[in-house]
Design a protein around this motif. Structure first.
Motif, PDB file in Angstrom:
ATOM      1  N   VAL A  25      35.666 -43.303  10.278  1.00 31.99           N
ATOM      2  CA  VAL A  25      37.216 -43.158  10.369  1.00 31.99           C
ATOM      3  C   VAL A  25      37.410 -41.699   9.971  1.00 31.99           C
ATOM      4  N   LYS A  73      37.246 -39.577  13.308  1.00 31.13           N
ATOM      5  CA  LYS A  73      38.287 -39.841  14.308  1.00 31.13           C
ATOM      6  C   LYS A  73      39.555 -39.414  13.622  1.00 31.13           C
ATOM      7  N   LYS A  92      39.305 -35.445  14.483  1.00 34.48           N
ATOM      8  CA  LYS A  92      39.270 -35.035  15.773  1.00 34.48           C
ATOM      9  C   LYS A  92      40.754 -35.174  16.226  1.00 34.48           C
ATOM     10  N   LYS A  93      41.533 -36.363  15.521  1.00 35.10           N
ATOM     11  CA  LYS A  93      42.955 -36.583  16.070  1.00 35.10           C
ATOM     12  C   LYS A  93      43.880 -35.096  15.421  1.00 35.10           C
ATOM     13  N   LEU A  98      45.972 -32.567  17.614  1.00 32.80           N
ATOM     14  CA  LEU A  98      47.323 -32.518  17.396  1.00 32.80           C
ATOM     15  C   LEU A  98      47.571 -31.099  17.275  1.00 32.80           C
ATOM     16  N   LYS A 115      53.822 -35.969  13.492  1.00 37.89           N
ATOM     17  CA  LYS A 115      52.573 -36.689  13.463  1.00 37.89           C
ATOM     18  C   LYS A 115      51.418 -36.075  12.804  1.00 37.89           C
ATOM     19  N   ILE A 141      51.520 -36.968   9.389  1.00 36.98           N
ATOM     20  CA  ILE A 141      50.851 -38.291   8.882  1.00 36.98           C
ATOM     21  C   ILE A 141      49.231 -38.237   8.911  1.00 36.98           C
ATOM     22  N   ALA A 142      48.855 -37.407  10.050  1.00 36.31           N
ATOM     23  CA  ALA A 142      47.263 -37.381  10.283  1.00 36.31           C
ATOM     24  C   ALA A 142      46.685 -36.894   9.202  1.00 36.31           C
ATOM     25  N   HIS A 198      46.611 -39.312   6.039  1.00 31.02           N
ATOM     26  CA  HIS A 198      45.344 -39.971   6.428  1.00 31.02           C
ATOM     27  C   HIS A 198      44.150 -39.553   5.806  1.00 31.02           C
TER      28      HIS A 198
END
Lengths: 598, 97
Positions: B48, B51, B54-55, B59, B78, B81-82, B85
């Motif tokens: 996870v 991923k 990478k996101k 961004l 965004k 938030i990433a 996480h």
């Protein structure tokens, strides 16, 4: 036309039964044959998802392999017609490609020549019909077993048994007509003789449902000196054409792929026959040369006929191989796949019911189908067009430019495209619940039902917006239009982000991405309320319009939340441990409150 | 600077976020003990995390290439938030390793 088909077909059958009692047996033979086809398909579907798919996948991985598979299977079963109908079943069940199927048909035409060698050389005739009764009797024991593989074998065996039985009854029924085939009556020299005997070979094979039977007839007539050697060659060519009729009958109950294969079989055999007739002289010389080479007596016409049968079928394959791709492309163009009816379930069918392990997969696909229909309906309800929204790099601008009222009846669209699918999904999941599925699969099935429910709720929410979307967004009316454009833009953004998830590589995507969208809409919802307050205070919007908008925005944000909730459950990691991680890391309602990270 | 903004936003919610995560882990442990959850191993968290990283990188690249201010602001939110996480995933990985 369709409404007259049933009474006309029944009427024609009753008339035929009255005129000729033999017609009853022929019609029953056809019915048993088609029933066998259906059972074969069911059997192959039960065997699907495992060994059979892998075997077929390996056997039809390349054209040479498919041809080899066709040769071997036809040699073993001693019936190219039967191999053709089985191949049509494989294709209809989606277990092989059309290319692989055509390869098998090519191979079957070579495999069938072994029958001519058996008949001519050994005087043997493998009577497949004799196996029908024990096959059917054995199959029923297997059909009642719990094991899916055994049941699959049982259905396939029963299917084969009924095919044989059907052919047997057709032959019996035609027995009366068979006596009318007197080869001597048509003993003609030259080109006319060739054409007439080719047609005769075709008719004879169609009537007797066996090219082997035609070969026996030809060899007998040849031995008795009733026909010339050239006439015998033409009869063998005609037999090859006649054998395609069985496949055509078989394709009647098949889908578009099965029909494509039946036509491929016909095209192949007609072309081969035409070439053989044109070059009959050269082929005859080639037969003489090969016969001399392998030590066949010049007067042994029976064996020479077998040599001819082999040469002309192999020649047909050699000629057609380079054209195979073109043939497949032409068939795909001519016999088109029926356009799917979006209002009907595409994946939840009886076949899926028979495959418990594919149940979840089919349900996933159907829920995605529902989502696609819902996406289209939601966008039309907002006077937006799916392709424009999905292709634009500036959603807000595209929304501002969308001022034409969609002529879609949202209520009718909801009933037809959403409610019918949702009902089918609910019915399917209820049925699945009775199947004593493993707990994890059962949980996934119920989760998918909830996803469908959220999608439906989102559509219902958007339906509430429709009246004011039509009122305020078809022409610019100042602040109120901008407010509604804002809502339309935000819903469109959510749909675009969900689509990105669908298009993303499953190994790279994460349902956590949706937290970013959720945070955004919660922030937008708070900002919208503040913005409305400012607009009322400054007199830019009338209180009654503001009230309507606040009601509508509650529906709009509700729809967005439902869509995100549905997507979050739908795109959750398939690996349950990784899914646990995602659930732990996901933001909660409190995290989206004022002052949170987002 | 843009990333700095996102990190600051992220840190603001991080304290509360990690507390929430800790509570969820306690609840998860209870479910695991009852046999109602699948065991999480470090490789599951790493998957996870991969991923998410990478996101985050995607961004940041999108923010750098975006000119419209409102779109940039959305992307920054965004990213926040990433990053939140990522921080949670790192905390979880640290806890179970």
């Amino acid at each position: 036309m369709t409404k007259y088909y049933l009474p006309v077909a029944i009427g024609a059958l009753m008339l035929a039964f009255w005129v000729s009692p033999n017609a009853q047996e022929i019609a029953a033979g056809v019915a048993i044959f088609l029933f066998g086809m259906l059972m074969l398909e069911d059997g192959f579907k039960l065997l699907g998802g495992g060994t059979l798919e892998r075997l077929l996948e390996r056997a039809t991985r390349s054209v040479p392999r498919s041809i080899l598979f066709g040769i071997v299977s036809t040699t073993l079963l001693q019936s190219s017609s039967l191999v053709s109908v089985i191949t049509i079943s494989f294709l209809s069940a989606g277990l092989m490609s059309l290319m692989g199927g055509v390869g098998i048909i090519f191979g079957a035409n070579i495999g069938t020549t072994t029958g001519a060698w058996l008949v001519a050389g050994l005087g043997l005739k493998v009577n497949i019909a004799a196996y029908a009764m024990p096959m059917i009797a054995l199959s029923i024991i297997l059909v009642f077993q719990k094991s899916k593989v055994l049941r699959g074998v049982g259905y396939a065996l029963a299917g084969l048994g009924f095919l044989f039985l059907g052919i047997h009854h057709m032959k019996e029924g035609f027995e009366a007509y068979k006596d009318q085939i007197d080869l001597l009556r048509f003993a003609l020299p030259g080109l006319v003789g060739l054409v007439v005997y080719t047609l005769l070979g075709t008719v004879s094979t169609v009537i007797m449902q066996s090219s082997h039977a035609t070969m026996v007839l030809v060899l007998t007539a040849l031995a008795a000196g009733q026909i010339t050697y050239e006439n015998a060659l033409a009869l063998a060519i005609g037999g090859n054409i006649g054998t395609t009729v069985t496949a055509i009958i078989g394709s009647l109950s098949a889908n578009f792929q099965g029909k494509r294969l039946a036509v491929a079989h016909l095209v192949f055999n007609l072309t081969t026959a035409a070439v053989a007739l044109i070059f009959i002289g050269q082929l005859r010389d080639a037969v003489d040369w090969v016969s001399a080479m392998v030590g066949i007596n010049a007067e042994d016409y029976a064996l020479k006929l077998a040599v001819f049968h082999t040469i002309f079928n192999v020649l047909g394959v050699v000629l057609m191989l380079p054209l195979m791709r073109r043939l497949v492309s032409a068939l795909e163009r001519r016999i088109v796949e029926p356009a799917p009816d979006v209002s009907r379930p595409r994946f939840l069918n009886n076949a899926v019911d028979a495959f418990p392990e594919t149940l979840e997969s089919a349900l996933r696909k159907e829920v995605l189908h529902l989502h696609e229909n819902a996406t289209e309906l939601i966008q039309h309800g907002l006077n937006l067009h799916r392709h424009e929204i999905f292709e634009t790099d500036d959603i807000a601008r595209t929304v501002r430019e969308s001022r034409t009222a969609s002529d879609l009846d949202v209520e009718e669209g909801y009933e037809r495209r959403v409610k019918t699918l949702y009902s089918a999904i609910v019915e399917f999941t209820t049925r699945a619940g009775d199947k004593q599925l493993p707990p994890q699969v059962a949980q996934k099935v119920y989760d998918l039902r909830d996803v469908a429910s959220d999608i439906v709720q989102a559509v219902k929410s958007v339906k509430h917006l429709r009246k004011n979307v039509l009122r305020y967004t078809t022409r610019y009316e100042g602040a109120v239009t901008e407010l509604y454009d804002g809502l339309r833009t935000e819903i469109a953004r959510i749909l675009v982000e969900i689509r990105k998830l669908e298009l993303a590589d499953p190994e790279e995507r994460s349902s956590l991405w949706l937290d970013q969208e959720q945070a955004q809409i919660e922030e937008d919802a708070r900002e919208t309320t503040r913005h409305i307050d400012r607009l009322i205070r400054t007199g830019k919007i009338k209180p009654n319009a503001a009230t309507s908008f606040l009601n509508d925005s509650a529906y709009a944000y509700g729809a967005m939340r439902q869509l995100i909730k549905a997507a979050r459950a739908y795109y959750i990691e398939r690996d349950s441990s990784v899914a646990e991680v995602e659930k732990l890391l996901a933001l909660d309602e409190d995290d989206f409150g004022p002052g949170a990270a987002g | 600077m843009e990333t700095g903004y996102a990190i600051a936003e992220c840190n603001r919610g991080a304290r509360m976020g990690l507390k929430t995560l800790a509570n969820k882990v306690v609840e998860y442990d209870a479910r695991l003990a009852r046999g109602k959850a699948d065991e999480i191993k470090p490789e599951h968290v790493r998957k996870v995390l991969g991923k998410l990283e990478k996101k985050t990188a995607d961004l940041k690249a999108e923010i750098a290439s975006t000119e419209k201010e409102d779109k940039k602001a959305r992307l920054k939110r965004k990213l926040a938030i990433a990053l939140e996480h990522v921080e949670r995933a790192e905390w979880l990985l640290d806890k179970i390793t």
